[in-house]
Motif scaffolding. Structure first.
Motif, mmCIF file in Angstrom:
data_model
loop_
_atom_site.group_PDB
_atom_site.id
_atom_site.type_symbol
_atom_site.label_atom_id
_atom_site.label_comp_id
_atom_site.label_asym_id
_atom_site.label_seq_id
_atom_site.Cartn_x
_atom_site.Cartn_y
_atom_site.Cartn_z
ATOM 1 N N SER A 365 0.822 -1.213 0.000
ATOM 2 C CA SER A 365 0.000 0.000 0.000
ATOM 3 C C SER A 365 0.856 1.263 0.000
ATOM 4 O O SER A 365 0.549 2.248 -0.686
ATOM 5 N N ARG A 367 4.003 1.533 -1.125
ATOM 6 C CA ARG A 367 4.684 1.659 -2.421
ATOM 7 C C ARG A 367 3.722 2.122 -3.505
ATOM 8 O O ARG A 367 4.093 2.884 -4.400
ATOM 9 N N SER A 368 2.470 1.673 -3.408
ATOM 10 C CA SER A 368 1.481 2.105 -4.395
ATOM 11 C C SER A 368 1.210 3.598 -4.275
ATOM 12 O O SER A 368 1.096 4.312 -5.283
ATOM 13 N N SER A 369 1.112 4.095 -3.042
ATOM 14 C CA SER A 369 0.861 5.524 -2.849
ATOM 15 C C SER A 369 2.029 6.375 -3.313
ATOM 16 O O SER A 369 1.850 7.544 -3.673
ATOM 17 N N LEU A 373 5.251 1.152 -8.020
ATOM 18 C CA LEU A 373 4.894 -0.116 -8.644
ATOM 19 C C LEU A 373 4.953 0.021 -10.167
ATOM 20 O O LEU A 373 4.640 1.071 -10.725
ATOM 21 N N HIS A 413 9.145 -3.017 -8.631
ATOM 22 C CA HIS A 413 8.084 -2.674 -7.682
ATOM 23 C C HIS A 413 8.620 -2.006 -6.422
ATOM 24 O O HIS A 413 7.829 -1.728 -5.516
#
Length: 802
Positions: A365, A367-369, A373, A413
């Motif tokens: 979460s 890393r996505s924000s 990724l 990622h």
């Protein structure tokens, strides 16, 4: 003649009635589709315990001439015409005889019709054909051992999904207790049911099985042979370490090259100590009709227990979780022959290196924000940013069957971790004071040890069990991050050996098991059920009260774009193709360690094959659907007994599998529906209030929170969707079989009542047992018996539907 008069009355009372099949909706009761069943005269009618009262409503009356004819008044001979007066007596007798014969024939026809209905004459369109397949016979036994909601309305919904305990006012009831106990013991989560089904396949004896099938079963059998593993001890692993150049723990290490050892681990043993490597699609790549697959590089699953701190946004290692892990490592080194007292030096270096790597890790979460990724780089660009790793050489070794070049693109990622990892490795190679003892090599060997733990003797698994217990005692759980230690404890804790062996066999021989699945389980029936469920699911959305038209349009666009696909339906590998694919595998009947090494090689070869755009691997283990782009991936592992079988009556398949699939669709496609429709909260609270009225005699139940309200609505709606889908299938194909003579409606609901708090990731949100939904839906429907109420509770609880 008196008996004949009785027969006359009985024949006159003959009726034809039709069985009602519902098509329910969320907001109104349905108009059932008739299922034509003939009923006998009252004098001949038998007691049918399996016939639903609501399914025997008279619809059409047959107008029949009474027999014998009613007594006529004496004829007026004087007023008769001459031709009538002179009519011979034998003609009169002939007419009377003809009427008698006609009446007798009509009676015979009705008796024959009733007999045919009772015994399932297949030539009659209206008849219910019994299912006598082996699967149906097992299902019949399964149903007979469970409480019937139509005969025991006080007993079948007493438990709560949250507590799994009866409500206080019924704890003293003992009726059907033994049945409920058996039912609770038999209720398994979907994943366990699937593994048991795979177990039956692997343990079956088939002397004519193909070579690939025999190898899969041989691998499974050697996995179960723990005695041979204990006899072999650690010698197979020590021989493998020697092959890799030894290590400094035993005092024999030939200073092997770091990148060469890493390449071998990636190629031959599917082990990735410093980073993860796999193949997948790029969801942002929309060019072309087919999505290209890329090599993906991610952060590793570190062995040490780690936690994520939301305040500092850093990964940390705590003392209370690290101490048990230190003991685990020391025990493993002792088992591998490390000199007394020397193990902790190497364990300390391993912990230190692991802790440095952990600092740069972050949960998905986060890393996505941060937009970390699916970052696209060429191998050449990655080499420049992280020079400590020979990226082209390692990737070429891992994917040796595919040509790779430095200009090829890969997806990252967590690029910050990869850069930091390269810097840490460079320091430990040259500048660190322990570099001469080979801490990087030891780090890789211990990761390889973890990979091979399932193939080692019981002393290693016992140590892992102790670690799991110690971590549990600390009360600390890993949050937001996954590590190999956590996976290790899950692998060995309370997991029977057969289950672990099934999982390992599926990893290496999933293509073989998928092939056997296609032969025994899936097919046209599963595809038809999935299509009908999705169609009914879409129609259900129009019956909700949406917050605004824009929200409805957004949801409808999302749902309409979804295409269902049952995984493996297009991977139709023949037995010859499977035999060729596994031709290089040689299964030893005594060495599971050797067999396991071949499994790891198979896993890496599979990654290489996935780079082909036209290659696809069947994943049969997920017990529920998932969404990949616009494709709704439905794993074939869902369609197994006792939930589904091609020979089951469709009423049973839709009652169980249809409900589960509809529930999964609602969760996957409408995860936040409570905030978008007022119907969800209102209906969820209504069902909950009805449940409280029945079980607690509480007419004013406290409001449920939003999440349980949504889960009640999800399961209520899923049952409605399954009913609609079954109704749709009957319109296309009116005939259906039956089990134990049960009508369609009764069999549908009885099958559904077996679901019983089906264990999934949402089961903790369901405050009541799903089988109570039968009462909730029957309260607004004509298809159910009118006495589907518990006489010990308030009789008006089901007088209106939700």
């Amino acid at each position: 003649m008196q008996n004949m008069d009785y027969a006359t009355k009985d024949v006159h009372m003959l009726r034809m009635s039709e069985t009602l099949e519902p098509e329910l909706s969320a907001g109104q009761s349905s108009q059932p589709e008739p299922e034509r069943v003939l009923h006998p005269p009252a004098l001949l009618q038998l007691n049918l315990p399996n016939q639903d009262p609501a399914e025997a409503q008279p619809q059409t009356e047959l107008k029949l001439q009474k027999w014998p004819p009613q007594r006529q008044q004496e004829p007026d001979l004087e007023n008769q015409q001459p031709n009538e007066r002179t009519k011979p007596a034998w003609i009169k007798r002939s007419c009377t005889l003809s009427l008698f014969i006609l009446g007798f024939c009509l009676c015979a026809i009705f008796i024959t019709t009733f007999y045919s209905l009772r015994h399932g004459n297949q030539s009659q369109e209206v008849l219910v054909i019994p299912c006598d397949s082996p699967a149906c016979q097992r299902a019949s036994v399964h149903l007979s051992m469970s409480a019937d909601p139509f005969t025991h309305p006080c007993d079948y919904f007493l438990f709560s999904c949250r507590s799994n305990r009866p409500s206080p006012d019924v704890q003293g009831q003992q009726r059907e207790k033994s049945r409920r106990d058996v039912k609770e013991k038999r209720t398994l989560d979907r994943k366990t049911e699937l593994l048991q089904y795979l177990r039956e396949i692997l343990e079956s004896n088939d002397g004519l099985a193909s070579s690939a099938v025999q190898k899969a079963k041989g691998f499974y059998r050697t996995c179960l042979d723990t005695k041979s593993l204990d006899i072999a001890g650690v010698e197979p692993f020590l021989a493998l370490i020697h092959k890799l150049g030894g290590w400094s723990v035993s005092g024999q290490w030939n200073q092997t090259d770091f990148n060469s050892t890493l390449s071998v681990l990636m190629r031959d043993y599917a082990t990735f100590p410093f980073f993860n490597v796999y193949v997948d699609e790029d969801p942002t790549d929309t060019a072309g009709k087919r999505t290209k697959r890329y090599i993906q590089i991610d952060q590793p699953d570190l062995l040490i227990p780690i936690e994520w701190n939301n305040e500092t946004e850093k990964t940390q290692v705590t003392k209370e979780t690290l101490l048990p892990f230190l003991a685990l490592c020391d025990r493993h080194l002792a088992l591998l022959g490390a000199p007394p007292g020397s193990g902790m030096i190497h364990v300390g270096a391993f912990i230190s290196l692991s802790s440095e790597l952990a600092v740069a890790e972050a949960p998905l979460s986060h890393r996505s924000s941060k937009g970390q990724l699916y970052q696209r780089l060429t191998i050449k660009e990655l080499q420049h940013k992280a020079p400590a790793i020979d990226w082209l050489g390692c990737l070429q070794a891992a994917f040796h069957s595919q040509p790779l070049f430095e200009d090829d693109h890969i997806l990252l990622h967590n690029l910050p971790y990869i850069v930091q990892m390269s810097h840490i490795i460079s320091n430990w190679m040259s500048g660190h004071e322990l570099s001469s003892s080979g801490p990087l090599h030891t780090f890789m060997v211990l990761n390889l040890l973890h990979t091979l733990l399932p193939a080692l003797d019981s002393r290693f698994s016992d140590t892992a069990n102790n670690l799991s217990a110690d971590l549990g005692d600390t009360g600390v759980r890993q949050r937001n991050l996954h590590s190999k230690t956590n996976a290790l404890s899950e692998l060995f804790t309370a997991a029977p050996r057969w289950k672990r062996c099934v999982l390992e066999t599926e990893r290496g021989f999933n293509g073989v098991l998928a092939h056997l699945f296609r032969e025994d389980v899936t097919g046209r029936e599963a595809e038809e059920l999935s299509e009908n469920i999705l169609s009914s699911f879409k129609s259900q959305l129009h019956e909700l009260k949406w917050s605004d038209k824009k929200t409805l349009q957004f949801v409808m666009n999302k749902v309409q774009s979804v295409t269902p696909r049952i995984v493996s339906t297009k991977e139709n590998s023949s037995e010859a193709e499977l035999d060729l694919l596994y031709s290089e595998v040689s299964i030893s009947i005594h060495s599971f360690f050797s067999n396991y090494l071949q499994l790891l090689s198979l896993l890496q070869k599979r990654r290489s094959r996935l780079l082909h755009a036209d290659s696809d691997d069947a994943d049969i283990l997920p017990p529920s659907p998932s969404l990949l782009g616009n494709e709704l991936i439905i794993p074939m592992g869902m369609f197994i007994p006792p939930r589904f079988h091609p020979t089951y009556p469709r009423a049973m398949n839709y009652g169980v599998m249809g409900f589960l699939l509809a529930k999964d669709l609602l969760h996957v496609l409408l995860p936040d529906i409570h905030a978008k429709s007022a119907t969800v909260g209102a209906l969820g609270q209504c069902v909950w209030s009805s449940y409280r009225t029945v079980t607690y005699k509480d007419s004013e139940a406290l409001p449920l929170p939003a999440a349980p309200q949504q889960e009640v609505w999800v399961q209520y709606s899923a049952l409605q969707i399954a009913l609609k889908a079954y109704q749709k299938s009957l319109k296309k194909q009116p005939a259906d079989t039956s089990i134990s003579g049960f009508s369609r409606t009764r069999l549908f609901f009885m099958a559904f009542s077996q679901v019983n708090c089906d264990a999934d990731q949402y089961h903790h949100l369901m405050p009541l047992e799903p089988s109570f939904l039968i009462t909730a839906i029957c309260a607004k429907s004509r298809l159910c018996p009118p006495n589907l109420q518990c006489p010990k509770t308030t009789p008006r609880h089901s007088s209106h539907g939700c």
